[in-house]
Design a protein around this motif. Sequence first.
Motif, mmCIF file in Angstrom:
data_model
loop_
_atom_site.group_PDB
_atom_site.id
_atom_site.type_symbol
_atom_site.label_atom_id
_atom_site.label_comp_id
_atom_site.label_asym_id
_atom_site.label_seq_id
_atom_site.Cartn_x
_atom_site.Cartn_y
_atom_site.Cartn_z
ATOM 1 N N ASP A 148 -9.955 -15.986 11.930
ATOM 2 C CA ASP A 148 -10.325 -14.745 12.255
ATOM 3 C C ASP A 148 -12.065 -14.327 12.244
ATOM 4 O O ASP A 148 -12.412 -13.556 12.912
ATOM 5 C CB ASP A 148 -9.859 -13.744 10.982
ATOM 6 C CG ASP A 148 -8.394 -13.459 10.928
ATOM 7 O OD1 ASP A 148 -7.746 -13.704 12.278
ATOM 8 O OD2 ASP A 148 -7.731 -13.064 10.010
ATOM 9 N N TRP A 149 -12.723 -15.321 11.321
ATOM 10 C CA TRP A 149 -14.292 -15.119 11.509
ATOM 11 C C TRP A 149 -14.768 -15.584 12.900
ATOM 12 O O TRP A 149 -15.702 -14.939 13.335
ATOM 13 C CB TRP A 149 -14.865 -16.168 10.568
ATOM 14 C CG TRP A 149 -14.754 -15.478 9.258
ATOM 15 C CD1 TRP A 149 -14.234 -16.135 8.034
ATOM 16 C CD2 TRP A 149 -15.622 -14.305 8.670
ATOM 17 N NE1 TRP A 149 -14.231 -15.279 6.944
ATOM 18 C CE2 TRP A 149 -15.281 -14.174 7.265
ATOM 19 C CE3 TRP A 149 -16.484 -13.410 9.211
ATOM 20 C CZ2 TRP A 149 -15.714 -13.116 6.578
ATOM 21 C CZ3 TRP A 149 -16.933 -12.370 8.285
ATOM 22 C CH2 TRP A 149 -16.730 -12.558 7.210
ATOM 23 N N PHE A 150 -13.935 -16.396 13.584
ATOM 24 C CA PHE A 150 -14.273 -16.693 15.091
ATOM 25 C C PHE A 150 -14.184 -15.545 15.990
ATOM 26 O O PHE A 150 -14.884 -15.206 16.805
ATOM 27 C CB PHE A 150 -13.550 -17.887 15.542
ATOM 28 C CG PHE A 150 -13.962 -18.272 16.997
ATOM 29 C CD1 PHE A 150 -14.949 -19.045 17.342
ATOM 30 C CD2 PHE A 150 -12.956 -17.943 17.816
ATOM 31 C CE1 PHE A 150 -15.445 -19.205 18.909
ATOM 32 C CE2 PHE A 150 -13.092 -18.327 19.441
ATOM 33 C CZ PHE A 150 -14.437 -18.655 19.643
ATOM 34 N N THR A 151 -13.012 -14.887 15.665
ATOM 35 C CA THR A 151 -12.633 -13.649 16.432
ATOM 36 C C THR A 151 -13.625 -12.685 16.453
ATOM 37 O O THR A 151 -14.117 -11.756 17.240
ATOM 38 C CB THR A 151 -11.304 -13.202 16.420
ATOM 39 O OG1 THR A 151 -10.239 -14.284 16.357
ATOM 40 C CG2 THR A 151 -10.812 -11.855 17.026
ATOM 41 N N VAL A 227 -9.065 -8.486 13.240
ATOM 42 C CA VAL A 227 -9.284 -9.520 11.945
ATOM 43 C C VAL A 227 -9.122 -8.847 10.674
ATOM 44 O O VAL A 227 -9.272 -9.576 9.561
ATOM 45 C CB VAL A 227 -10.838 -10.022 12.307
ATOM 46 C CG1 VAL A 227 -10.759 -10.572 13.620
ATOM 47 C CG2 VAL A 227 -11.754 -8.841 12.297
ATOM 48 N N PHE A 228 -9.044 -7.402 10.657
ATOM 49 C CA PHE A 228 -9.099 -6.922 9.337
ATOM 50 C C PHE A 228 -7.645 -6.332 8.908
ATOM 51 O O PHE A 228 -7.295 -6.001 7.743
ATOM 52 C CB PHE A 228 -9.970 -5.585 9.400
ATOM 53 C CG PHE A 228 -11.492 -5.883 9.380
ATOM 54 C CD1 PHE A 228 -11.991 -6.051 7.962
ATOM 55 C CD2 PHE A 228 -12.160 -5.817 10.273
ATOM 56 C CE1 PHE A 228 -13.353 -6.426 7.945
ATOM 57 C CE2 PHE A 228 -13.634 -6.216 10.106
ATOM 58 C CZ PHE A 228 -13.977 -6.673 8.881
ATOM 59 N N LEU A 229 -6.730 -6.222 9.831
ATOM 60 C CA LEU A 229 -5.451 -5.519 9.692
ATOM 61 C C LEU A 229 -4.208 -6.659 9.807
ATOM 62 O O LEU A 229 -4.432 -7.778 10.652
ATOM 63 C CB LEU A 229 -5.100 -4.440 10.506
ATOM 64 C CG LEU A 229 -5.962 -3.302 10.467
ATOM 65 C CD1 LEU A 229 -5.942 -2.288 11.561
ATOM 66 C CD2 LEU A 229 -6.207 -2.902 9.118
ATOM 67 N N PRO A 230 -3.239 -6.488 9.058
ATOM 68 C CA PRO A 230 -2.048 -7.553 9.156
ATOM 69 C C PRO A 230 -1.530 -7.326 10.579
ATOM 70 O O PRO A 230 -1.490 -6.417 11.341
ATOM 71 C CB PRO A 230 -1.168 -6.823 8.229
ATOM 72 C CG PRO A 230 -1.579 -5.647 7.775
ATOM 73 C CD PRO A 230 -3.004 -5.810 7.936
ATOM 74 N N ASP A 231 -0.832 -8.383 10.931
ATOM 75 C CA ASP A 231 -0.508 -8.519 12.479
ATOM 76 C C ASP A 231 0.778 -7.475 12.517
ATOM 77 O O ASP A 231 0.766 -7.114 13.851
ATOM 78 C CB ASP A 231 0.337 -9.796 12.758
ATOM 79 C CG ASP A 231 -0.844 -10.954 13.059
ATOM 80 O OD1 ASP A 231 -1.896 -10.635 13.079
ATOM 81 O OD2 ASP A 231 -0.497 -12.122 12.685
ATOM 82 N N PHE A 232 1.351 -6.935 11.661
ATOM 83 C CA PHE A 232 2.564 -5.976 12.146
ATOM 84 C C PHE A 232 2.181 -4.669 12.584
ATOM 85 O O PHE A 232 2.524 -3.826 13.249
ATOM 86 C CB PHE A 232 3.283 -5.799 10.622
ATOM 87 C CG PHE A 232 2.829 -4.804 9.812
ATOM 88 C CD1 PHE A 232 2.701 -3.550 9.523
ATOM 89 C CD2 PHE A 232 2.252 -5.602 8.632
ATOM 90 C CE1 PHE A 232 2.136 -2.812 8.721
ATOM 91 C CE2 PHE A 232 1.705 -5.043 7.765
ATOM 92 C CZ PHE A 232 1.655 -3.569 7.547
ATOM 93 N N LEU A 233 0.670 -4.547 12.165
ATOM 94 C CA LEU A 233 0.058 -3.119 12.627
ATOM 95 C C LEU A 233 -0.207 -3.183 14.243
ATOM 96 O O LEU A 233 -0.565 -2.044 14.713
ATOM 97 C CB LEU A 233 -1.140 -2.940 11.945
ATOM 98 C CG LEU A 233 -0.791 -2.237 10.462
ATOM 99 C CD1 LEU A 233 -2.057 -1.884 9.702
ATOM 100 C CD2 LEU A 233 -0.104 -0.956 10.763
#
Length: 274
Positions: A148-151, A227-233
Amino acid sequence: MTTTSARPDVALPSLASVYRTRASVELKEFFRQRESVVFTLLFPVILLVVFGAVLDYDIGNGVTFTQYFMAGIIAAGILGASLQNMAISIATERSDGTLKGLAGTPMPRSAYFVGKIVQVLVVTVLIIVILLAVGALAYGVDLPSGSDWFTFAWVATLGSSSCTLLGIAVSSLAKNGRSASAMVTPIALVLQFISGVFFQFSQVPTWMQTVASFFPLKWMAQGLRSVFLPDFLAAQEPAGTWELGRVALVLGLWCVAGLVLCVATFRWQDRGTP
């Protein structure tokens, strides 16, 4: 008997040295202006503190609004450090004759833009670091991890680059710094309201979402939400996914468009100035 002394040739500074000097000048000038520091550097932090304290509610499955808001406020901070900062400062320097004076010196003109880019980079990094620290320490915001840091890095880089180029181009539309501020600030605020900065993007009316999708802020905020939220959102996004490929494409196209506009519109002095 007369003697002559040859004056030794004076070595010209290297291009890298000129770039470093110009970058140092830009940073010193920025941090000496209290208004610029407060508005650009501290305003996003103030917003995070206020919204984090007032709107720290659960948006579902244990995810707080502050966690959601972190992506948007970082995107807004990048917009302020790049587009707003460049549009206002360059318009001011054009109207007070600074640009005309610099254009008449031996300094390579590219050094001016390198200095501005370094200034945006340093201020952007400071904004991000401060926001992440305040969010994590004061409100328990979960920071990105692993890939996620790369994104995070490429979204912030493309977003900052596109907005910086747009800011340089927009500066040519204003007569001076005041008119640039009056022109750019309301537009930036509107974009923040419709791009998922102050509200959940799914709560924004559909026609506003469509308008927001034409501008880089919406895509920058969406990429950072991934990168801050879970994938279900991701299901709450218009396409039902984070669309990271499209985020990269749109921000990349804005970089190209911004560069073309800079080349076509940038002026070293006001129109009609001899």
